[in-house]
Design an enzyme around this catalytic site. Structure first.
Site, PDB file in Angstrom:
ATOM      1  N   GLU A 155      -4.888  -8.887  -0.038  1.00  0.00           N
ATOM      2  CA  GLU A 155      -5.671  -8.712   1.238  1.00  0.00           C
ATOM      3  C   GLU A 155      -6.898  -8.563   0.909  1.00  0.00           C
ATOM      4  OE1 GLU A 155      -4.380  -5.477   3.740  1.00  0.00           O
ATOM      5  OE2 GLU A 155      -2.023  -6.072   3.303  1.00  0.00           O
ATOM      6  N   GLU A 215       0.861  -1.207   0.070  1.00  0.00           N
ATOM      7  CA  GLU A 215      -0.162  -0.015   0.065  1.00  0.00           C
ATOM      8  C   GLU A 215       0.916   1.395  -0.060  1.00  0.00           C
ATOM      9  OE1 GLU A 215      -3.240  -0.246   2.733  1.00  0.00           O
ATOM     10  OE2 GLU A 215      -3.979  -1.925   1.858  1.00  0.00           O
TER      11      GLU A 215
END
Ligand code: AHR
Length: 521
Positions: free
Chosen positions: A325, A201
């Site tokens: 995820e 991220e």
């Protein structure tokens, strides 16, 4: 040619049933046509991957108790968790984060335990991280599980040298400064490491970078991630959240950039009602139940969107989509540390898992890896622990039931089903996928999302003789049923007999709110 002919006949047969139902205004006839002799892609076992983060009690307490603990353990890893995870055939395990990964400096976590640096886990609860679970402990865990290691490197606060030396420490068999330290720390031979993520991220907690800035940084880091003899890294570039297609476009458009990675990661969580108040994991009404599944289904369109971009630049599908995820994200359990993200897990989560896994299976041509967040004691976990107790969550049972799809061949299916409607919105009431394994056994996985209605579905099996059927079902009386430490077996799979097989058509009666996996031989 024969294959297409059989498919065509199958479609005619099913299409006519469907039209008849519509013309006569009778309830929709639910059908899943399974083309048993179609040749779909292999379903990568790594779609069934998991994620272990230094977050709350995922690692400490959930997996790692240390060799001196009274809790039975193997080299410090708790045995109950280990044995349960072996049952679901965990194919790969991602570590050490998540957001934690871009704060993690691997050299803090090697060497004698007493000399390891303590740091503050600034992302998750501000607790002290004593680094007693580090590289050697993680690699031991993967060895004990018999799974591949998926290591997430630090781009956000780390250096190119640091990451490159970690790869050398882990995977090189030659004499070198890093391998000398590894040997001093008790490990002679290199470990195999399959997956390596270049940051996590990085548009957010991993450095707040723009797509173009990250792309250049990724190229730089990737250049120094070497494949030492005997080991080949599958490099995963950090991709966007959800439908952030611009980021994918930037990574995919340039051939020199594409050379630098094999997989592109995306993250997608189901967050009912937004990030401010995400709803309770166990106290919810039918609106939240419905909304959860409506949002779960969005992963299908998100994958399609990324696939369209990837297909444009990589029609040969050499790059994998890595959904590393995913899962439901609710409020933390009352009274627990808000930074630990500890949530219970109900029948609703089991159906969420079935929806996602069916969708990943359906996109097996491009989705090569997926990792549920997180494996123990955090978001949609498969295991919860409390001191020496352990419960297997409803999500765990779905992973156990669906493991039959790992490395099987995806079968072409055509699903026509009624809607499940609530509050003026509607979603398909049935989620499904099918595969055939190397022994010729066909597996069909189904979920009935409607909490109020049993659904009968016809499954014509085209192109192969269906002789015998067996099945398992996961359901419960209440939508919000969950396994607690006091009542750990409230939601668990049992043998399923709700089907009839006649003339190669399997008729399945799916109870309301249930997940079913059938095996046809
Ligand atoms: O899973 C919790 C966090 O969610 C992860 O650390 C991060 O990658 C994501 O934002």
């Amino acid at each position: 040619m024969k294959k297409y002919f059989t498919f065509f006949i199958g479609m005619l047969f099913c299409g006519s049933l469907f039209c008849q139902a519509q013309k006569t205004n009778t309830p929709v006839s639910n059908q899943l046509v399974v083309i048993a002799n179609s040749s779909g892609p292999a379903i990568s076992k790594d779609i069934y991957g998991h994620f272990s983060e230094h977050l709350g009690t995922c690692i400490y307490g959930g997996i790692w108790v240390g060799p001196d603990s009274k809790i039975p353990n193997t080299n410090g890893i708790r045995n109950d968790v280990l044995f349960a995870l072996r049952e679901i055939k965990v194919p790969n395990l991602r570590w050490p984060g998540g957001c934690f990964a871009d704060t993690y400096h691997w050299r803090d976590g090697i060497g004698p335990q007493s000399q390891r640096a303590s740091i503050i886990n600034t992302h998750w609860g501000g607790v002290t991280e004593d680094n007693s679970f580090g590289t050697h402990e993680f690699m031991k865990l993967t060895e004990l599980l018999g799974c591949d290691a998926y290591i997430n490197g630090n781009v956000g606060s780390g250096t190119v040298r640091e990451m490159s030396e970690w790869v050398e420490y882990l995977t090189s068999g030659s004499e070198s400064p890093m391998t000398k330290i590894r040997k001093e720390n008790g490990r002679e031979n290199p470990w195999p490491v399959k997956y390596w993520a270049i940051g996590n991220e990085n548009w957010g907690c991993g450095g707040k970078m723009t797509d173009e800035f990250y792309t250049n940084i990724m190229r730089q880091f990737s250049t120094y991630l070497k494949d030492y003899p005997g080991n080949q890294l599958y490099r995963v570039a950090c991709g966007p959240y959800g439908d952030g297609y611009q980021w994918t476009e930037t990574l995919m458009k340039d051939p020199d950039t594409r050379e630098m990675f094999q997989g592109l990661s995306i993250h997608y969580y189901t967050v009912v009602d937004g990030w401010d108040y995400k709803g309770s994991a166990t106290k919810f009404d039918e609106r939240e139940w419905f909304e959860t599944f409506r949002l779960n289904y969005d992963i299908d369109n998100i994958i399609k969107g990324h696939k369209a971009i990837m297909d444009r630049y990589d029609p040969a599908k050499t790059k994998g989509l890595v959904v590393d995820e995913w899962g439901n994200w609710f409020q933390v359990e009352p009274g627990t540390n808000p930074g630990f993200l500890y949530q219970q897990n109900s029948l609703r989560d089991a159906i969420t898992a079935a929806i996602h896994l069916n969708i990943f299976n359906q996109h097996a041509d491009r989705v090569k890896v997926a990792n549920l967040a997180q494996i123990v004691n955090v978001l949609q976990s498969v295991i919860l622990t409390k001191d020496d107790k352990m419960v297997l969550t409803p999500t765990y049972h779905v992973f156990r039931m669906f493991r039959v799809h790992q490395e099987a061949q995806l079968l072409k299916t055509d699903l026509k089903c009624e809607d499940y409607s609530f509050g003026g919105k509607k979603i398909p009431a049935i989620s499904a996928s099918a595969s055939i394994d190397k022994d010729g056994k066909i597996h069909i996985s189904l979920a009935n999302l409607n909490p109020n209605k049993e659904i009968v579905i016809n499954c014509p099996v085209v192109g192969s003789a269906a002789n015998t059927v067996t099945g398992e079902i996961l359901t419960a009386k209440e939508m919000s049923a969950f396994n607690s430490f006091e009542n750990p077996e409230l939601v668990k799979p049992v043998k399923f007999n709700g089907y009839k097989l006649r003339d190669n058509v399997l008729t399945v009666t799916m109870p309301a709110k249930s997940v079913v996996v059938l095996e046809i031989k």
